[in-house]
Design a protein around this motif. Sequence first.
Motif, PDB file in Angstrom:
ATOM      1  N   CYS A   1       3.200  -6.506   8.696  1.00 32.83           N
ATOM      2  CA  CYS A   1       3.809  -6.859   7.415  1.00 32.83           C
ATOM      3  C   CYS A   1       3.033  -6.158   6.294  1.00 32.83           C
ATOM      4  O   CYS A   1       1.851  -6.429   6.076  1.00 32.83           O
ATOM      5  N   TYR A   2       3.725  -5.247   5.630  1.00 30.06           N
ATOM      6  CA  TYR A   2       3.100  -4.447   4.566  1.00 30.06           C
ATOM      7  C   TYR A   2       2.520  -5.340   3.466  1.00 30.06           C
ATOM      8  O   TYR A   2       1.395  -5.140   3.012  1.00 30.06           O
ATOM      9  N   CYS A   3       3.296  -6.325   3.033  1.00 35.30           N
ATOM     10  CA  CYS A   3       2.873  -7.125   1.867  1.00 35.30           C
ATOM     11  C   CYS A   3       1.631  -7.956   2.179  1.00 35.30           C
ATOM     12  O   CYS A   3       0.701  -8.031   1.380  1.00 35.30           O
ATOM     13  N   ARG A   4       1.628  -8.593   3.358  1.00 35.92           N
ATOM     14  CA  ARG A   4       0.457  -9.418   3.692  1.00 35.92           C
ATOM     15  C   ARG A   4      -0.750  -8.534   4.011  1.00 35.92           C
ATOM     16  O   ARG A   4      -1.884  -8.889   3.707  1.00 35.92           O
TER      17      ARG A   4
ATOM     18  N   CYS B   1       7.048  -7.523  11.145  1.00 36.08           N
ATOM     19  CA  CYS B   1       8.024  -6.753  10.361  1.00 36.08           C
ATOM     20  C   CYS B   1       8.971  -6.059  11.345  1.00 36.08           C
ATOM     21  O   CYS B   1       8.538  -5.241  12.155  1.00 36.08           O
TER      22      CYS B   1
ATOM     23  N   CYS C   1      12.714  -8.141   7.207  1.00 34.74           N
ATOM     24  CA  CYS C   1      11.368  -8.636   6.966  1.00 34.74           C
ATOM     25  C   CYS C   1      11.368 -10.149   7.089  1.00 34.74           C
ATOM     26  O   CYS C   1      12.393 -10.791   6.877  1.00 34.74           O
ATOM     27  N   ASN C   2      10.221 -10.692   7.427  1.00 32.57           N
ATOM     28  CA  ASN C   2      10.064 -12.146   7.515  1.00 32.57           C
ATOM     29  C   ASN C   2       9.060 -12.530   6.444  1.00 32.57           C
ATOM     30  O   ASN C   2       7.861 -12.382   6.623  1.00 32.57           O
ATOM     31  N   CYS C   3       9.587 -12.991   5.328  1.00 37.19           N
ATOM     32  CA  CYS C   3       8.814 -12.992   4.086  1.00 37.19           C
ATOM     33  C   CYS C   3       8.293 -14.360   3.683  1.00 37.19           C
ATOM     34  O   CYS C   3       9.011 -15.358   3.729  1.00 37.19           O
ATOM     35  N   CYS C   4       7.038 -14.335   3.244  1.00 36.46           N
ATOM     36  CA  CYS C   4       6.432 -15.536   2.668  1.00 36.46           C
ATOM     37  C   CYS C   4       6.590 -15.437   1.151  1.00 36.46           C
ATOM     38  O   CYS C   4       6.632 -14.338   0.602  1.00 36.46           O
TER      39      CYS C   4
ATOM     40  N   CYS D   1       5.139 -11.658  -0.437  1.00 38.80           N
ATOM     41  CA  CYS D   1       6.266 -10.722  -0.372  1.00 38.80           C
ATOM     42  C   CYS D   1       6.586 -10.150  -1.751  1.00 38.80           C
ATOM     43  O   CYS D   1       6.866 -10.887  -2.695  1.00 38.80           O
ATOM     44  N   GLU D   2       6.549  -8.823  -1.801  1.00 39.92           N
ATOM     45  CA  GLU D   2       6.842  -8.096  -3.037  1.00 39.92           C
ATOM     46  C   GLU D   2       8.200  -8.502  -3.608  1.00 39.92           C
ATOM     47  O   GLU D   2       8.353  -8.730  -4.803  1.00 39.92           O
TER      48      GLU D   2
HETATM   49  S1  SF4 Z   1       9.002  -7.741   2.563  1.00 38.41           S
HETATM   50 FE1  SF4 Z   1       8.258  -9.591   3.629  1.00 38.41          FE
HETATM   51  S2  SF4 Z   1       7.846  -9.143   5.813  1.00 38.41           S
HETATM   52 FE2  SF4 Z   1       8.323  -7.229   4.670  1.00 38.41          FE
HETATM   53  S3  SF4 Z   1       6.448  -6.472   4.350  1.00 38.41           S
HETATM   54 FE3  SF4 Z   1       6.891  -7.749   2.544  1.00 38.41          FE
HETATM   55  S4  SF4 Z   1       6.305  -9.924   3.033  1.00 38.41           S
HETATM   56 FE4  SF4 Z   1       6.120  -8.648   4.849  1.00 38.41          FE
END
Ligand code: SF4
Length: 433
Positions: free
Chosen positions: A183-186, A203, A254-257, A261-262
């Motif tokens: 996961c890019y964001c985390r 991701c 994506c599996n977003c928190c 998460c951007e």
């Molecule tokens: S959009 Fe969501 S799952 Fe995708 S990279 Fe960002 S937080 Fe992670």
Amino acid sequence: MGHNTSRSGYEKLVDRLNKFPQGVPPSDTLYEILKLLFSEEEAKLVSLLPIKPFTTKTAAKAWKKSEAEASVVLNELASRALLVDVERDGNQTFSLPPPMAGFFEFSMMRIGGNFDQKLLGELFYQYMNIEDEFVTDLLTLPTPIGRAYVHEETIEDHMIHVLDYERATKVIKTATHIGIGTCYCRHKKEHVGEACDAPMEICMTFNQTAASLIKYGYARQVEEEECLDLLELAKKHNLVQFGDNVQNEVAFICNCCSCCCEALVGARKVGPYQAINSSNFICNIIDDNCKGCQKCVDVCPVEALSMVSRNLPNSKKMLAQLVEENCIGCGVCARVCGSDAIKMNPRDQKVFTPVNMAHRVVLEAIETGKLQNLIFDNQAHFRHRALASILGAILKLPVIKQTLASKQVKSKYILKLIQNKNSKIVNSHILKD
Ligand code: SF4
Ligand code: SF4
Ligand code: SF4
């Protein structure tokens, strides 16, 4: 700064990236990011590449190199996930993905990777979370780049009316390739000491994008069962499924928190319904069943729920309340409510979802006034007369009318044209000729 000297390779690359409907606002931080990702020579070469997918031969011509020389550069860039390399009809083609969802994420999708990820993570944080012009522009495109999927177990009563493209499980089950990346964001937040405890290796990429990322080690190839298990794991962590805003050939889910998460953080700033295409469902609170526990408020990723007083005499009892225009229809609230007080109801009007990536790119190009770039860059359009005449007509309109023209591209006529399996437009995917 390199970009202060006249027309550096990096400046040319920024110009090239700004031909996309989603651009990259120039800043010192952006140039620092690009310098980490590309050498100056690579930046100059990439700035000469077309918007549509291209072959080694096309790149060689643009670069005035032999095909063998061009092939070395293209494969090197693809191996760093800066280009996506796709096999079509037995031929290798390449395309430059947009920064997001694209090569910004890909650079952080593999732990270790080819780059100084700590520095990259800090620079991405600066570019996207401190200087927020890039994310704000991205999330205020009239046709959003992403859409929410509803947790399917919350809509069992309505399943018969749910189309395939609305189900994350269907995207997984019909994908030609499935890749799982970091996961890019985390990962980015981890480098600035702020990551949460949601799963990191989750991701999901699909189809040709997955094939390219798997080939170069940026995603781990998995089978359908493992991906479905990861989807369940994501739901247990109350993560929101957020994917490509297209019906066909979905490239990622994506599996977003809500913390890292951007897209979700940005959505809370600019307005969720504007930033993210909602699913075709909306949360509905059954007041009589609500016990006022606040669990739903705590998990809603876009602050669409709040607690309000029941206004009963001599009572402090509370009740959950929805701000309808903020709900993206993810169903996370309905899953956590243990009192049967939340139902996910079908929206009165279906949410518009572009048929495929080409349809979305054309729409976004019209909406951002960049259609000329797309057509000028892509001579293939003119071979498809129907589309060419429509796009030609749009171009002749004054700017204000071009905005209105996007509604014509959303018309049923165009949808049908694109959906028509026999249409040359669909065979070429407009941009993939
Ligand atoms: S959009 Fe969501 S799952 Fe995708 S990279 Fe960002 S937080 Fe992670
Ligand atoms: S989770 Fe259910 S019971 Fe608790 S506040 Fe929300 S709607 Fe009410
Ligand atoms: S209220 Fe919040 S958690 Fe519930 S469906 Fe809407 S966006 Fe999702």
